[in-house]
Write an enzyme that holds these catalytic residues in place. Sequence first.
Site, PDB file in Angstrom:
ATOM      1  N   ASP A  37      40.294  31.105  47.273  1.00 33.32           N
ATOM      2  CA  ASP A  37      40.399  31.228  45.825  1.00 33.32           C
ATOM      3  C   ASP A  37      41.390  30.165  45.380  1.00 33.32           C
ATOM      4  O   ASP A  37      42.452  29.999  45.979  1.00 33.32           O
ATOM      5  CB  ASP A  37      40.750  32.653  45.391  1.00 33.32           C
ATOM      6  N   LYS A  93      47.274  44.398  47.604  1.00 25.53           N
ATOM      7  CA  LYS A  93      48.506  43.806  48.148  1.00 25.53           C
ATOM      8  C   LYS A  93      49.285  44.780  49.048  1.00 25.53           C
ATOM      9  O   LYS A  93      50.441  45.126  48.774  1.00 25.53           O
ATOM     10  CB  LYS A  93      49.392  43.314  47.000  1.00 25.53           C
ATOM     11  N   ASP A 119      36.938  31.856  40.331  1.00 26.53           N
ATOM     12  CA  ASP A 119      37.968  30.988  40.910  1.00 26.53           C
ATOM     13  C   ASP A 119      37.797  30.890  42.423  1.00 26.53           C
ATOM     14  O   ASP A 119      38.754  30.672  43.140  1.00 26.53           O
ATOM     15  CB  ASP A 119      39.371  31.498  40.556  1.00 26.53           C
TER      16      ASP A 119
HETATM   17  P1  GTP Z   1      46.157  34.894  37.258  1.00 24.25           P
HETATM   18  O1  GTP Z   1      46.700  35.096  35.860  1.00 24.25           O
HETATM   19  O2  GTP Z   1      46.750  33.703  37.912  1.00 24.25           O
HETATM   20  O3  GTP Z   1      46.236  36.139  38.080  1.00 24.25           O
HETATM   21  O4  GTP Z   1      44.615  34.531  37.130  1.00 24.25           O
HETATM   22  P2  GTP Z   1      43.437  35.321  36.353  1.00 24.25           P
HETATM   23  O5  GTP Z   1      43.899  35.670  34.991  1.00 24.25           O
HETATM   24  O6  GTP Z   1      42.219  34.464  36.415  1.00 24.25           O
HETATM   25  O7  GTP Z   1      43.269  36.651  37.156  1.00 24.25           O
HETATM   26  P3  GTP Z   1      42.457  36.899  38.495  1.00 24.25           P
HETATM   27  O8  GTP Z   1      42.552  35.698  39.375  1.00 24.25           O
HETATM   28  O9  GTP Z   1      42.878  38.191  39.070  1.00 24.25           O
HETATM   29  O10 GTP Z   1      40.978  37.068  37.950  1.00 24.25           O
HETATM   30  C1  GTP Z   1      39.854  37.132  38.773  1.00 24.25           C
HETATM   31  C2  GTP Z   1      38.654  36.700  37.943  1.00 24.25           C
HETATM   32  O11 GTP Z   1      38.464  37.606  36.861  1.00 24.25           O
HETATM   33  C3  GTP Z   1      38.828  35.316  37.340  1.00 24.25           C
HETATM   34  O12 GTP Z   1      37.580  34.666  37.427  1.00 24.25           O
HETATM   35  C4  GTP Z   1      39.228  35.603  35.907  1.00 24.25           C
HETATM   36  O13 GTP Z   1      38.775  34.602  35.000  1.00 24.25           O
HETATM   37  C5  GTP Z   1      38.534  36.927  35.609  1.00 24.25           C
HETATM   38  N1  GTP Z   1      39.305  37.793  34.716  1.00 24.25           N
HETATM   39  C6  GTP Z   1      40.542  38.316  34.939  1.00 24.25           C
HETATM   40  N2  GTP Z   1      40.909  39.074  33.914  1.00 24.25           N
HETATM   41  C7  GTP Z   1      39.899  39.044  33.021  1.00 24.25           C
HETATM   42  C8  GTP Z   1      39.699  39.654  31.720  1.00 24.25           C
HETATM   43  O14 GTP Z   1      40.544  40.373  31.192  1.00 24.25           O
HETATM   44  N3  GTP Z   1      38.521  39.375  31.092  1.00 24.25           N
HETATM   45  C9  GTP Z   1      37.560  38.577  31.646  1.00 24.25           C
HETATM   46  N4  GTP Z   1      36.436  38.359  30.953  1.00 24.25           N
HETATM   47  N5  GTP Z   1      37.716  37.998  32.842  1.00 24.25           N
HETATM   48  C10 GTP Z   1      38.875  38.226  33.527  1.00 24.25           C
END
Ligand code: GTP
Length: 347
Positions: free
Chosen positions: A217, A157, A106
Site C-alpha cells: 500500500d 494493529k 492505494d
Molecule cells: P490516511 O489518512 O493516511 O490513513 O489515508 P486514507 O484517508 O486514504 O485512509 P486509508 O488508507 O485507511 O483508506 C483506505 C481506502 O479507503 C483509501 O482508498 C481511501 O481513499 C478510502 N477511504 C478512507 N476513508 C474514506 C471515506 O471516508 N470515504 C471514502 N469514500 N473513501 C475513504
Amino acid sequence: MKALFLVGGMGTRLRPLTNKIPKPMIPIMGKPLLERSILNLKSVGIKEVVLSTCYRAQYIQRYFENGEKLGMKIYHVKEDIPLGTGGAIKNAEEYFDDTFLIFNSDILSDIDLKEFIKYHREKGADVTIAVTQVDDPSMYGVIEYDENDYAISFKEKPQPHEVTSNFINAGAYIFEPKVLEEIPAGRVVSVEKEVFPQLIEKGYKIAVYKGCSYWIDIGTPERYLQAHMDIMSGKYRINGLNFSGKGIYKGPGCDIHSSVKIYEPVYIGANVKIEENASIGANAIIGDNVRIGRGVKIMRSIIWNDVVVENGATLIDTIVASNCRIKQGCDYYSTVYVGEDSCPMAI
Ligand code: GTP
C-alpha cells in the site's frame, strides 16, 4: 460485474504529497494509480466502475468524467463528509444489485481478478477478502481464519502476542449485495473495524483469498518510493513497462545532451530536457515536461511532471511534486519537496 473504488480518504500519511491531489491520483510511473487500477479491470472485461469520492472529489471527477476516454462507464458518488470505508460502501448501495468488487485505491498488487472471483463463487461466500502475508502485521488489520479459510476474527494493529496470523487485509473485497443491508446508513462506519466483525457474529461467510504474491500500500512516502523501486527491479510489473533492475524507458520529445550519464534502470517521461554532464539514475523516475540543468544528479528519486531542476542540484531518495523548481545547487536527500510554500519533509 461492477467495481467500487474507495477514493475519498484524506491520505494524511502521504502528506504533503496529498495536500493538493488525492492519494489515488498520485502518479505511479507517470500515470495516476487509480487510472492504472481501472485499466486493470478493463483488461479482465469489467467496464463499469463506481468511484466513492470525498476529499478533493472534483479533482477525480474532472479527470475521469464519465469514463468515456478510457472506454469505461464511470459513476461518481460524492460524500459531503467522509463516511469511512463502510459508510462509503453503503452510500453507493444503489449501484449494486449483483456480486461486486471493492478496492481500496492505494494498493499495488498482482492479484489475479479472475481467480479471485472464481474463488469467491467456489467458497459460496457472502464476502471474500484478499489477504497478504507480511513479516510484521502490527501496522495493519490482521485476519485470523479457520482450516477452511473462512475468517474468524479481525484485529486492527495488534500487538504480536494478540494474533496467530500474519495475513493482513489487502484492501480488495468481493461482496454479495445482501451484505449491504447490514451496514448502517448515514453515519461514519469502518468496514474493517465494524462491518466485518459484525458479519462474522451474525453468521455470514467471509472467505479469505491468499492469491496476492506482490502487495504494497503506497500510503506513506517510504512505501510510495518502495513501490517504484520494486517496479524498477522487476519485482512488480506494470503493463507496458518492462524493468528488471535494468532498462531505460524514454518518452517522446526528449532532448538529452550526449554528455549526460544514465545509470539503469531509468524512466524518463515525454518532453524532458537534460543538460550537459547531468547524472540520472540508477532508479530515477522523471515525469513529463521536466527540465534538468547542467551537472544535476538524480538517484533513487521520483520527479513528477513540469518540474525544473536547476544546475548543480542533487536529489537522492527524494520525491518532487509537480510544478516545483529546485533551486541551483540545492541538495535534497530522503525528502518530500512540494514547493516553496511548504517545508521540505524528511522521509
Ligand atoms: P490516511 O489518512 O493516511 O490513513 O489515508 P486514507 O484517508 O486514504 O485512509 P486509508 O488508507 O485507511 O483508506 C483506505 C481506502 O479507503 C483509501 O482508498 C481511501 O481513499 C478510502 N477511504 C478512507 N476513508 C474514506 C471515506 O471516508 N470515504 C471514502 N469514500 N473513501 C475513504
